[in-house]
Design a protein around this motif. Structure first.
Motif, PDB file in Angstrom:
ATOM      1  N   LYS A   1     -18.198 -13.528 -46.784  1.00 35.01           N
ATOM      2  CA  LYS A   1     -16.941 -13.830 -47.483  1.00 35.01           C
ATOM      3  C   LYS A   1     -16.045 -14.727 -46.617  1.00 35.01           C
ATOM      4  O   LYS A   1     -15.400 -15.652 -47.120  1.00 35.01           O
ATOM      5  CB  LYS A   1     -16.200 -12.539 -47.846  1.00 35.01           C
TER       6      LYS A   1
ATOM      7  N   GLU B   1     -13.814 -23.384 -48.270  1.00 37.11           N
ATOM      8  CA  GLU B   1     -12.702 -23.860 -49.115  1.00 37.11           C
ATOM      9  C   GLU B   1     -11.543 -24.392 -48.275  1.00 37.11           C
ATOM     10  O   GLU B   1     -10.967 -25.432 -48.585  1.00 37.11           O
ATOM     11  CB  GLU B   1     -12.171 -22.716 -49.990  1.00 37.11           C
ATOM     12  N   HIS B   2     -11.199 -23.638 -47.220  1.00 38.33           N
ATOM     13  CA  HIS B   2     -10.052 -24.060 -46.400  1.00 38.33           C
ATOM     14  C   HIS B   2     -10.352 -25.352 -45.648  1.00 38.33           C
ATOM     15  O   HIS B   2      -9.516 -26.255 -45.606  1.00 38.33           O
ATOM     16  CB  HIS B   2      -9.646 -22.936 -45.441  1.00 38.33           C
TER      17      HIS B   2
ATOM     18  N   ARG C   1      -4.575 -17.650 -42.158  1.00 39.71           N
ATOM     19  CA  ARG C   1      -4.596 -17.839 -43.620  1.00 39.71           C
ATOM     20  C   ARG C   1      -5.981 -17.548 -44.191  1.00 39.71           C
ATOM     21  O   ARG C   1      -6.105 -17.020 -45.286  1.00 39.71           O
ATOM     22  CB  ARG C   1      -4.141 -19.257 -43.981  1.00 39.71           C
ATOM     23  N   ILE C   2      -7.037 -17.922 -43.436  1.00 37.42           N
ATOM     24  CA  ILE C   2      -8.397 -17.614 -43.909  1.00 37.42           C
ATOM     25  C   ILE C   2      -8.579 -16.095 -43.960  1.00 37.42           C
ATOM     26  O   ILE C   2      -9.093 -15.550 -44.950  1.00 37.42           O
ATOM     27  CB  ILE C   2      -9.456 -18.294 -42.997  1.00 37.42           C
TER      28      ILE C   2
ATOM     29  N   THR D   1     -14.909 -18.490 -47.668  1.00 33.28           N
ATOM     30  CA  THR D   1     -13.476 -18.820 -47.692  1.00 33.28           C
ATOM     31  C   THR D   1     -13.184 -19.985 -46.746  1.00 33.28           C
ATOM     32  O   THR D   1     -12.394 -20.878 -47.066  1.00 33.28           O
ATOM     33  CB  THR D   1     -12.647 -17.576 -47.301  1.00 33.28           C
TER      34      THR D   1
ATOM     35  N   GLN E   1      -6.312 -11.062 -38.948  1.00 36.63           N
ATOM     36  CA  GLN E   1      -6.908 -12.071 -38.070  1.00 36.63           C
ATOM     37  C   GLN E   1      -7.794 -11.393 -37.019  1.00 36.63           C
ATOM     38  O   GLN E   1      -8.853 -11.907 -36.667  1.00 36.63           O
ATOM     39  CB  GLN E   1      -5.796 -12.901 -37.405  1.00 36.63           C
TER      40      GLN E   1
ATOM     41  N   ALA F   1      -6.236 -13.807 -44.299  1.00 37.47           N
ATOM     42  CA  ALA F   1      -5.407 -13.272 -45.389  1.00 37.47           C
ATOM     43  C   ALA F   1      -6.105 -13.474 -46.735  1.00 37.47           C
ATOM     44  O   ALA F   1      -6.113 -12.579 -47.577  1.00 37.47           O
ATOM     45  CB  ALA F   1      -4.042 -13.951 -45.389  1.00 37.47           C
ATOM     46  N   ALA F   2      -6.726 -14.654 -46.919  1.00 38.30           N
ATOM     47  CA  ALA F   2      -7.418 -14.921 -48.186  1.00 38.30           C
ATOM     48  C   ALA F   2      -8.632 -14.002 -48.371  1.00 38.30           C
ATOM     49  O   ALA F   2      -9.089 -13.796 -49.489  1.00 38.30           O
ATOM     50  CB  ALA F   2      -7.846 -16.393 -48.248  1.00 38.30           C
ATOM     51  N   CYS F   3      -9.156 -13.470 -47.258  1.00 35.58           N
ATOM     52  CA  CYS F   3     -10.284 -12.519 -47.335  1.00 35.58           C
ATOM     53  C   CYS F   3      -9.785 -11.079 -47.419  1.00 35.58           C
ATOM     54  O   CYS F   3     -10.597 -10.148 -47.475  1.00 35.58           O
ATOM     55  CB  CYS F   3     -11.173 -12.637 -46.099  1.00 35.58           C
ATOM     56  N   GLY F   4      -8.474 -10.885 -47.350  1.00 34.62           N
ATOM     57  CA  GLY F   4      -7.928  -9.527 -47.395  1.00 34.62           C
ATOM     58  C   GLY F   4      -8.147  -8.752 -46.105  1.00 34.62           C
ATOM     59  O   GLY F   4      -8.219  -7.516 -46.118  1.00 34.62           O
TER      60      GLY F   4
ATOM     61  N   SER G   1      -6.326 -26.103 -40.918  1.00 33.57           N
ATOM     62  CA  SER G   1      -6.753 -24.779 -41.382  1.00 33.57           C
ATOM     63  C   SER G   1      -6.309 -23.745 -40.350  1.00 33.57           C
ATOM     64  O   SER G   1      -6.223 -24.038 -39.164  1.00 33.57           O
ATOM     65  CB  SER G   1      -8.276 -24.724 -41.544  1.00 33.57           C
TER      66      SER G   1
END
Lengths: 211, 211
Positions: free
Chosen positions: A27, A34-35, A48-49, A31, A57, A51-54, A44
């Motif tokens: 995942k 995309e970033h 943020r990557i 992600t 860091q 966070a987008a994966c839930g 990038s």
């Protein structure tokens, strides 16, 4: 009763933890594609990557040591598909190899995100200070060497004219693939990438065939 | 005495202020080329570009309204050279046009910074949300339309075979130019870009010439 049994069969077992880890790792990679496609490497952010994966860091850094490590992992995985297509069995003929190259363009039409990421990163990576500079130089050298070898084998088998400049032909093939991809990612509806590539390769094969 | 006379002839005159402004504007554009080439649009910063020019961000914003405005100004200026080369006089023949295309590749070898910037930005700009997305789509359409027209004129003059697929040939020419540039910016010493392009165009012209 529901409380007593494990929530999934694998839960808590070594294999289950493993599978969860694999899925999370994948995942993160998806992600990151995309970033990197949207923002490039520099803009990038691991935060943020994640966070987008839930995940946090810190959770992401459990799978990838750094943003550079994530970048190179994404690129290695993205290349795997091409390698399996292009480097698998030695093709029977130059024509068979060219058909594989067209099939790869057809595959690429079905994965625009990866194609976009490729062109965002290869553009940035021309800078020698970029963390993927060495990777891309080596990737191009690998694909070119492989293509040149296949063309030379075609010369040896008498399919291509003696004295064919295999490096020139190899560089042209790579260039047409890349250049058509740029036209296609900018305006997908305007160009039939596999058809254009097939047209080019058919003509090249006729030009290089013995008279 | 030195205090009494103006320090330069132009100082304080309308023309002098103008020339200073032009030079500063050009310095900002040149610096922006380097920054966009290295970092792409998103990771470039007006504050850092201004600092590299020895001015404040406010001073930069006097010349360019925003980072988007600076980006589009840099791209418009970078295209000017190509436009003058390619769109100037209608060429006498398809062969003359192809010679111009090779000359453009020779020019590009002398301006690697612009070529690097081009590929960093065109890669990012595949994303429809990118501020240069529309610009690049239109630029490719303009160059393709122009190329197709020149090839069609060649068909009309009998230099190219009737029924030549001019769009296919035009897309191939653009693709080979772009693709060879990518190979060259990654490893400049490994590829003779104008020679490879000439080889491709010579063969294309032979293939498209009447039997």
């Amino acid at each position: 009763m529901a409380q007593d049994r494990p929530r999934t069969a694998a839960k808590g077992s070594a294999r289950g933890t493993y599978a969860v880890g694999d899925a999370r790792r994948q995942k993160i990679l998806d992600t990151a594609v995309e970033h990197f496609a949207l923002w490039g490497f520099h803009a990038s952010s691991l935060a943020r990557i994640a966070a987008a994966c839930g995940i946090t860091q810190g959770g992401l850094l459990h799978h990838f040591r750094s943003k550079e490590d994530l970048l190179l992992s994404v690129l290695a995985q993205s290349e795997q598909h091409d390698v399996e297509r292009l480097f698998a069995e030695p093709p029977e003929s130059v024509a068979a190899h060219f058909a594989t190259v067209v099939a790869l363009a057809e595959d690429n039409e079905r994965r625009p995100g990866l194609v976009r990421m490729f062109h965002t990163l290869v553009g940035e990576a021309a800078n020698p200070g970029h963390p993927a500079h060495a990777y891309f130089r080596q990737r191009y050298a690998r694909v070119l060497d492989h293509t040149v070898e296949l063309l030379q084998a075609g010369v040896a088998r008498g399919e291509l004219r003696p004295g064919t400049d295999c490096e020139a032909a190899g560089r042209e093939i790579l260039a047409v693939m890349d250049g058509l991809q740029i036209q296609w990612v900018l305006a997908p509806a305007s160009v039939d990438m596999p058809a254009r590539l097939r047209g080019f390769l058919d003509r090249l094969l006729r030009d290089l065939s013995p008279a």
